[in-house]
Design a protein around this motif. Structure first.
Motif, PDB file in Angstrom:
ATOM      1  N   GLY A 110       1.246  48.021  42.206  1.00 39.51           N
ATOM      2  CA  GLY A 110      -0.072  47.705  42.745  1.00 39.51           C
ATOM      3  C   GLY A 110      -0.933  46.930  41.768  1.00 39.51           C
ATOM      4  O   GLY A 110      -2.155  47.036  41.785  1.00 39.51           O
ATOM      5  N   VAL A 111      -0.295  46.146  40.913  1.00 37.45           N
ATOM      6  CA  VAL A 111      -1.001  45.355  39.907  1.00 37.45           C
ATOM      7  C   VAL A 111      -1.067  43.900  40.382  1.00 37.45           C
ATOM      8  O   VAL A 111      -0.066  43.364  40.858  1.00 37.45           O
ATOM      9  N   PRO A 112      -2.245  43.241  40.250  1.00 32.08           N
ATOM     10  CA  PRO A 112      -2.312  41.822  40.644  1.00 32.08           C
ATOM     11  C   PRO A 112      -1.481  40.948  39.688  1.00 32.08           C
ATOM     12  O   PRO A 112      -1.415  41.196  38.483  1.00 32.08           O
ATOM     13  N   LEU A 113      -0.845  39.906  40.243  1.00 31.19           N
ATOM     14  CA  LEU A 113       0.013  39.027  39.444  1.00 31.19           C
ATOM     15  C   LEU A 113      -0.760  38.326  38.328  1.00 31.19           C
ATOM     16  O   LEU A 113      -0.216  38.089  37.244  1.00 31.19           O
ATOM     17  N   LYS A 114      -2.002  37.987  38.581  1.00 33.25           N
ATOM     18  CA  LYS A 114      -2.799  37.280  37.571  1.00 33.25           C
ATOM     19  C   LYS A 114      -2.989  38.102  36.307  1.00 33.25           C
ATOM     20  O   LYS A 114      -3.202  37.571  35.236  1.00 33.25           O
ATOM     21  N   SER A 115      -2.887  39.390  36.458  1.00 28.37           N
ATOM     22  CA  SER A 115      -3.089  40.262  35.288  1.00 28.37           C
ATOM     23  C   SER A 115      -1.826  40.349  34.422  1.00 28.37           C
ATOM     24  O   SER A 115      -1.882  40.818  33.297  1.00 28.37           O
ATOM     25  N   ILE A 116      -0.710  39.863  34.931  1.00 30.04           N
ATOM     26  CA  ILE A 116       0.549  39.903  34.174  1.00 30.04           C
ATOM     27  C   ILE A 116       0.718  38.558  33.474  1.00 30.04           C
ATOM     28  O   ILE A 116       0.986  37.536  34.115  1.00 30.04           O
ATOM     29  N   LYS A 117       0.541  38.571  32.156  1.00 30.35           N
ATOM     30  CA  LYS A 117       0.556  37.346  31.359  1.00 30.35           C
ATOM     31  C   LYS A 117       1.904  36.635  31.423  1.00 30.35           C
ATOM     32  O   LYS A 117       1.973  35.424  31.581  1.00 30.35           O
ATOM     33  N   VAL A 118       2.979  37.366  31.363  1.00 33.45           N
ATOM     34  CA  VAL A 118       4.316  36.767  31.342  1.00 33.45           C
ATOM     35  C   VAL A 118       4.625  36.072  32.673  1.00 33.45           C
ATOM     36  O   VAL A 118       5.370  35.100  32.703  1.00 33.45           O
ATOM     37  N   TYR A 119       4.033  36.547  33.756  1.00 33.38           N
ATOM     38  CA  TYR A 119       4.256  35.913  35.053  1.00 33.38           C
ATOM     39  C   TYR A 119       3.803  34.461  35.012  1.00 33.38           C
ATOM     40  O   TYR A 119       4.534  33.564  35.433  1.00 33.38           O
ATOM     41  N   GLN A 120       2.598  34.237  34.528  1.00 28.56           N
ATOM     42  CA  GLN A 120       2.062  32.865  34.481  1.00 28.56           C
ATOM     43  C   GLN A 120       2.895  31.986  33.541  1.00 28.56           C
ATOM     44  O   GLN A 120       3.136  30.827  33.830  1.00 28.56           O
ATOM     45  N   GLU A 121       3.358  32.572  32.435  1.00 25.73           N
ATOM     46  CA  GLU A 121       4.175  31.802  31.489  1.00 25.73           C
ATOM     47  C   GLU A 121       5.515  31.387  32.124  1.00 25.73           C
ATOM     48  O   GLU A 121       5.953  30.253  31.984  1.00 25.73           O
ATOM     49  N   VAL A 122       6.142  32.322  32.823  1.00 27.86           N
ATOM     50  CA  VAL A 122       7.413  32.006  33.492  1.00 27.86           C
ATOM     51  C   VAL A 122       7.173  30.983  34.603  1.00 27.86           C
ATOM     52  O   VAL A 122       7.945  30.030  34.773  1.00 27.86           O
ATOM     53  N   PHE A 123       6.063  31.176  35.334  1.00 20.74           N
ATOM     54  CA  PHE A 123       5.726  30.249  36.414  1.00 20.74           C
ATOM     55  C   PHE A 123       5.501  28.842  35.863  1.00 20.74           C
ATOM     56  O   PHE A 123       6.013  27.854  36.415  1.00 20.74           O
ATOM     57  N   ASP A 124       4.758  28.712  34.762  1.00 22.56           N
ATOM     58  CA  ASP A 124       4.512  27.399  34.131  1.00 22.56           C
ATOM     59  C   ASP A 124       5.819  26.784  33.607  1.00 22.56           C
ATOM     60  O   ASP A 124       6.046  25.572  33.730  1.00 22.56           O
ATOM     61  N   SER A 125       6.665  27.632  33.021  1.00 20.14           N
ATOM     62  CA  SER A 125       7.960  27.147  32.526  1.00 20.14           C
ATOM     63  C   SER A 125       8.804  26.612  33.679  1.00 20.14           C
ATOM     64  O   SER A 125       9.453  25.564  33.564  1.00 20.14           O
ATOM     65  N   GLN A 126       8.769  27.336  34.789  1.00 24.53           N
ATOM     66  CA  GLN A 126       9.551  26.898  35.943  1.00 24.53           C
ATOM     67  C   GLN A 126       9.014  25.570  36.492  1.00 24.53           C
ATOM     68  O   GLN A 126       9.786  24.707  36.896  1.00 24.53           O
ATOM     69  N   LYS A 127       7.695  25.410  36.465  1.00 23.23           N
ATOM     70  CA  LYS A 127       7.100  24.155  36.945  1.00 23.23           C
ATOM     71  C   LYS A 127       7.552  22.988  36.055  1.00 23.23           C
ATOM     72  O   LYS A 127       7.946  21.929  36.549  1.00 23.23           O
ATOM     73  N   LYS A 128       7.507  23.181  34.722  1.00 19.13           N
ATOM     74  CA  LYS A 128       7.978  22.136  33.802  1.00 19.13           C
ATOM     75  C   LYS A 128       9.456  21.831  34.036  1.00 19.13           C
ATOM     76  O   LYS A 128       9.872  20.675  34.052  1.00 19.13           O
ATOM     77  N   LEU A 129      10.210  22.873  34.229  1.00 16.93           N
ATOM     78  CA  LEU A 129      11.641  22.724  34.486  1.00 16.93           C
ATOM     79  C   LEU A 129      11.868  21.927  35.772  1.00 16.93           C
ATOM     80  O   LEU A 129      12.718  21.033  35.826  1.00 16.93           O
ATOM     81  N   GLY A 130      11.097  22.234  36.785  1.00 13.05           N
ATOM     82  CA  GLY A 130      11.192  21.510  38.063  1.00 13.05           C
ATOM     83  C   GLY A 130      10.878  20.033  37.892  1.00 13.05           C
ATOM     84  O   GLY A 130      11.539  19.168  38.502  1.00 13.05           O
ATOM     85  N   ASP A 131       9.868  19.719  37.065  1.00 15.34           N
ATOM     86  CA  ASP A 131       9.511  18.314  36.821  1.00 15.34           C
ATOM     87  C   ASP A 131      10.663  17.562  36.130  1.00 15.34           C
ATOM     88  O   ASP A 131      10.989  16.433  36.490  1.00 15.34           O
ATOM     89  N   VAL A 132      11.287  18.224  35.153  1.00 19.72           N
ATOM     90  CA  VAL A 132      12.420  17.602  34.447  1.00 19.72           C
ATOM     91  C   VAL A 132      13.599  17.408  35.406  1.00 19.72           C
ATOM     92  O   VAL A 132      14.259  16.361  35.393  1.00 19.72           O
ATOM     93  N   ILE A 133      13.836  18.387  36.252  1.00 17.97           N
ATOM     94  CA  ILE A 133      14.920  18.273  37.232  1.00 17.97           C
ATOM     95  C   ILE A 133      14.654  17.100  38.179  1.00 17.97           C
ATOM     96  O   ILE A 133      15.557  16.314  38.487  1.00 17.97           O
ATOM     97  N   ASN A 134      13.403  16.975  38.639  1.00 17.03           N
ATOM     98  CA  ASN A 134      13.053  15.859  39.530  1.00 17.03           C
ATOM     99  C   ASN A 134      13.279  14.505  38.850  1.00 17.03           C
ATOM    100  O   ASN A 134      13.815  13.577  39.461  1.00 17.03           O
TER     101      ASN A 134
END
Length: 148
Positions: A110-134
């Motif tokens: 029952g914890v909001p995702l924004k409060s989980i620091k590692v979530y945003q880091e993984v999400f940002d990493s995945q976005k960068k990874l997606g850009d490189v893949i594109n």
């Protein structure tokens, strides 16, 4: 007198024959000089043309050799990019799995995702990874149009 006149006539005939033959010789010499001049002019033009042609052929051969080398390098890059893109796609799937685990865990707690620091880091990493893949996919699709 008659004999003398005949002698003079004969002499005059032989002189005419000699002059005529000299005239023919001069005419032949003039023709020879003209043809020699034309041959020199044409061989000079031919030599100039052949030098230009040979220079063009050498330039072409160098460009062809360079293109073959570049083509081989591009082929090698394409092979590496394909392997790299496959590796990146697998990493993208793994980050997707991690994001899904974080979301499930956050929902269970029952914890909001924004409060989980590692979530945003993984999400940002995945976005960068997606850009490189594109970008890699664009390069690979462009390479399909190359005549290698």
């Amino acid at each position: 007198m008659r004999t003398q006149r005949r002698v003079f006539e004969k002499l005059s005939e032989s002189t005419k024959v000699e002059l005529a033959s000299e005239k023919i010789e001069l005419s032949v010499a003039d023709d020879a000089k003209k043809i020699i001049s034309q041959v020199e002019k044409e061989t000079s033009a031919g030599d100039k043309f052949l030098k230009t042609h040979n220079s063009n052929v050498k330039s072409y051969e160098k460009l062809k050799k360079d293109l073959v080398a570049e083509s081989k390098a591009i082929q090698k890059n394409i092979e590496q990019a394909e392997k790299y893109t496959n590796k990146l796609n697998k990493m993208f799937e793994k980050t997707d799995d991690v994001i899904m685990k974080i979301r499930r865990t956050a929902d269970e707690l029952g914890v909001p995702l924004k409060s989980i620091k590692v979530y945003q880091e993984v999400f940002d990493s995945q976005k960068k990874l997606g850009d490189v893949i594109n970008d890699s996919d664009k390069m690979l699709s462009y390479s399909d149009h190359l005549d290698l």
